[in-house]
Enzyme design. Sequence first.
Site, PDB file in Angstrom:
ATOM      1  CG  HIS A 100      -0.596   8.270  -2.068  1.00 54.62           C
ATOM      2  ND1 HIS A 100       0.119   7.260  -2.670  1.00 54.62           N
ATOM      3  CD2 HIS A 100      -0.278   8.224  -0.759  1.00 54.62           C
ATOM      4  CE1 HIS A 100       0.831   6.619  -1.765  1.00 54.62           C
ATOM      5  NE2 HIS A 100       0.619   7.197  -0.593  1.00 54.62           N
ATOM      6  CG  HIS A 102      -0.458  11.003   3.225  1.00 52.72           C
ATOM      7  ND1 HIS A 102      -1.041   9.931   3.864  1.00 52.72           N
ATOM      8  CD2 HIS A 102       0.503  10.471   2.412  1.00 52.72           C
ATOM      9  CE1 HIS A 102      -0.458   8.805   3.476  1.00 52.72           C
ATOM     10  NE2 HIS A 102       0.489   9.108   2.596  1.00 52.72           N
TER      11      HIS A 102
HETATM   12  P1  DGP Z   1       1.808   5.712   1.916  1.00 49.94           P
HETATM   13  O1  DGP Z   1       2.360   5.001   3.114  1.00 49.94           O
HETATM   14  O2  DGP Z   1       2.313   7.131   1.802  1.00 49.94           O
HETATM   15  O3  DGP Z   1       1.972   4.924   0.644  1.00 49.94           O
HETATM   16  O4  DGP Z   1       0.243   5.867   2.201  1.00 49.94           O
HETATM   17  C1  DGP Z   1      -0.714   4.973   1.757  1.00 49.94           C
HETATM   18  C2  DGP Z   1      -1.948   5.234   2.552  1.00 49.94           C
HETATM   19  O5  DGP Z   1      -3.033   4.619   1.897  1.00 49.94           O
HETATM   20  C3  DGP Z   1      -1.933   4.681   3.980  1.00 49.94           C
HETATM   21  O6  DGP Z   1      -1.995   5.765   4.905  1.00 49.94           O
HETATM   22  C4  DGP Z   1      -3.175   3.828   4.080  1.00 49.94           C
HETATM   23  C5  DGP Z   1      -3.961   4.201   2.855  1.00 49.94           C
HETATM   24  N1  DGP Z   1      -4.704   3.122   2.265  1.00 49.94           N
HETATM   25  C6  DGP Z   1      -4.207   1.945   1.792  1.00 49.94           C
HETATM   26  N2  DGP Z   1      -5.186   1.180   1.297  1.00 49.94           N
HETATM   27  C7  DGP Z   1      -6.334   1.892   1.438  1.00 49.94           C
HETATM   28  C8  DGP Z   1      -7.684   1.636   1.095  1.00 49.94           C
HETATM   29  O7  DGP Z   1      -8.061   0.577   0.550  1.00 49.94           O
HETATM   30  N3  DGP Z   1      -8.591   2.596   1.400  1.00 49.94           N
HETATM   31  C9  DGP Z   1      -8.227   3.787   1.988  1.00 49.94           C
HETATM   32  N4  DGP Z   1      -9.199   4.675   2.249  1.00 49.94           N
HETATM   33  N5  DGP Z   1      -6.946   4.064   2.313  1.00 49.94           N
HETATM   34  C10 DGP Z   1      -6.020   3.123   2.042  1.00 49.94           C
END
Ligand code: DGP
Length: 114
Positions: A100, A102
Site C-alpha cells: 500500500h 500512503h
Molecule cells: P503501514 O503501517 O504502512 O502498514 O500502514 C497501514 C495503515 O493501514 C495504517 O496507517 C492504518 C491503516 N489501516 C489498518 N487497518 C485499517 C482499516 O481497517 N481501515 C482503514 N481505513 N485503514 C486501516
Amino acid sequence: MADCVFCKIASGEIPSQMVYQDDAVVAFKDVNPQAPIHILIIPRQHIPSLMDLDESNAAIIGHIMLVAKNLARQFGIDQGGFRIVSNCGADAGQSVDHVHFHLLGGRSLQWPPG
Ligand code: DGP
C-alpha cells in the site's frame, strides 16, 4: 487473500471511506490519519509487500502513482505538496501485509521521517 484486511476493504466486505476505485486499484481514507489528508492506495491484487513485486506488477505500480497524482489534485494538496510513502518490513513499521501507498498532505511534513 481470505484473512487480509485490505483485500476485504477492496472487496467491500469491510467498510471504508473509499475515495477512488477502478478495476485494478482502490483508494480509501486511513483509519488512523497522520495528516489532514491521509489516503491509502492499494492494488486489488494481494501482493504482500514491495519486496514481492516483479516485472509483472510494473504497470499497476505506475498506475498507482498516477492515481495518487490525481487524488492529490482532487483533495487540494497538489499545490502545497504531499508525500507518498510505502513502508516495507518490520523496521519501516509495515503493519498490513498487502502492499500500500500512503498519500499524505495538508500540513508541513518533516524530513527525515521518524
Ligand atoms: P503501514 O503501517 O504502512 O502498514 O500502514 C497501514 C495503515 O493501514 C495504517 O496507517 C492504518 C491503516 N489501516 C489498518 N487497518 C485499517 C482499516 O481497517 N481501515 C482503514 N481505513 N485503514 C486501516
